[in-house]
Design an enzyme around this catalytic site. Structure first.
Site, short mmCIF file in Angstrom:
data_model
loop_
_atom_site.label_atom_id
_atom_site.label_comp_id
_atom_site.label_asym_id
_atom_site.label_seq_id
_atom_site.Cartn_x
_atom_site.Cartn_y
_atom_site.Cartn_z
N SER A 54 16.23 11.97 1.99
CA SER A 54 16.81 10.80 2.28
C SER A 54 18.40 10.79 1.92
CB SER A 54 16.09 9.67 1.31
OG SER A 54 15.97 10.10 -0.15
N GLU A 191 3.33 7.26 1.07
CA GLU A 191 4.47 6.11 1.48
C GLU A 191 3.93 5.02 2.58
OE1 GLU A 191 8.15 8.10 2.51
OE2 GLU A 191 8.94 5.98 3.38
O1 KIV Z 1 13.29 11.74 0.60
C1 KIV Z 1 12.87 10.82 -0.05
O2 KIV Z 1 13.47 10.06 -0.75
C2 KIV Z 1 11.47 10.76 -0.16
C3 KIV Z 1 11.10 9.33 -0.91
C4 KIV Z 1 11.01 8.20 0.12
C5 KIV Z 1 9.71 9.66 -1.44
O3 KIV Z 1 10.77 11.30 0.51
#
Ligand code: KIV
Length: 273
Positions: A54, A191
């Site tokens: 993310s 998720e």
């Molecule tokens: O990349 C991320 O932040 C994630 C979370 C949403 C679990 O995979």
């Protein structure tokens, strides 16, 4: 010193997470991508820090998680490791670094472990990536699975809507979760799936199940730090609880600084040499 105080200082390991599930203690997990944030997150008592892909969205401003590279993930992970003492640090293997070829998957995971000193990797997917997960596990690298909404496959799904509402998809998710436990993953992220399904998975496997948009029946929760602190204001799904409005606090503080510079009231004599 009480047991609780000792526990609050003890290094979190993959093994400790399983013990936490066994005694019904919920696991807290949050993302961080840099040294200063990791220091704050770790100091606040988070059990697991996720160097999530993310970062592609909230750090680099991309629309999806797909563009972030292995080199960029390693850069973030190295910075986080320098700011972390207690939490277990898990790093996402980025899109394209593990899906098609298990040897390449192992090489990517080894680079993350060697260059960042992180303690585990996370991978999106079930039976499709079994060979890659197994090869990485064989090298002694702990793997956290990730099922349900898997943002690296956004172009296949076409939306970020709730996953596994249909029976067939729910059944595959359950069998994937059991497979991930059987081959040796230490935990699974679920998720954006129905809460009842997530609870069922958490009851069926002995490894911890950490949810994001998966209800309260799982063994722990994960959020993206920029979302829960209100730094990233353009994202407000139903599952997100905002614990602060840092965008407004930062905006006002910076606006105040601009005024002080323009008016000449900063720096004062006391702030000068
Ligand atoms: O990349 C991320 O932040 C994630 C979370 C949403 C679990 O995979």
């Amino acid at each position: 010193m009480s047991t609780n105080t000792i526990d609050n200082k003890r290094k979190v390991t993959t093994r400790r997470l399983v013990e936490m599930k066994q005694r019904g203690e919920k696991i807290s997990m949050l993302t961080a991508y840099d040294y200063s944030s990791a220091k704050i997150v770790d100091g606040a008592g988070i059990d697991v820090i996720l160097v999530g892909d993310s970062a592609s969205n909230v750090m680099a401003g991309n629309v999806t998680t797909l563009p972030i590279t292995l080199d960029q993930m390693i850069y973030h992970a190295k910075s986080v490791m320098k700011g972390t003492e207690r939490a277990l640090v898990v790093v996402d293997l980025p899109f394209g670094s593990y899906q098609g070829n298990s040897k390449e998957a192992l090489a990517s995971a080894v680079r993350i472990m060697k260059e960042s000193h992180a303690e585990a990797v996370k991978m999106e997917g079930g039976s499709e990536i079994r060979e890659s997960i197994e090869r990485i596990l064989c090298a002694g690298i702990p793997v956290m699975g990730h099922l349900g909404l898997t943002p690296q496959s956004i172009n296949k799904f076409g939306t970020y809507n709730v996953r596994a509402r249909e029976e067939a998809e729910a059944a595959k998710l359950i069998s994937d979760a059991i497979m991930l436990e059987e081959i040796g993953c230490f935990a699974i992220v679920l998720e954006k799936i129905p809460a009842d399904l997530a609870r069922k998975v958490a009851e069926q496997v002995t490894i911890p199940v950490i949810g994001i948009g998966a209800g309260g029946g799982v063994d722990g929760q994960v959020l993206v730090m920029h979302d829960m602190l209100g730094i990233n204001q353009g994202f407000s799904p139903r599952f997100l609880r905002r614990y602060a409005d840092l965008a407004t606090i930062m905006h006002d503080a910076i606006g105040h600084y601009v005024e002080d510079v323009k008016s000449g009231s900063f720096p004062s004599t006391e702030e000068s040499y």
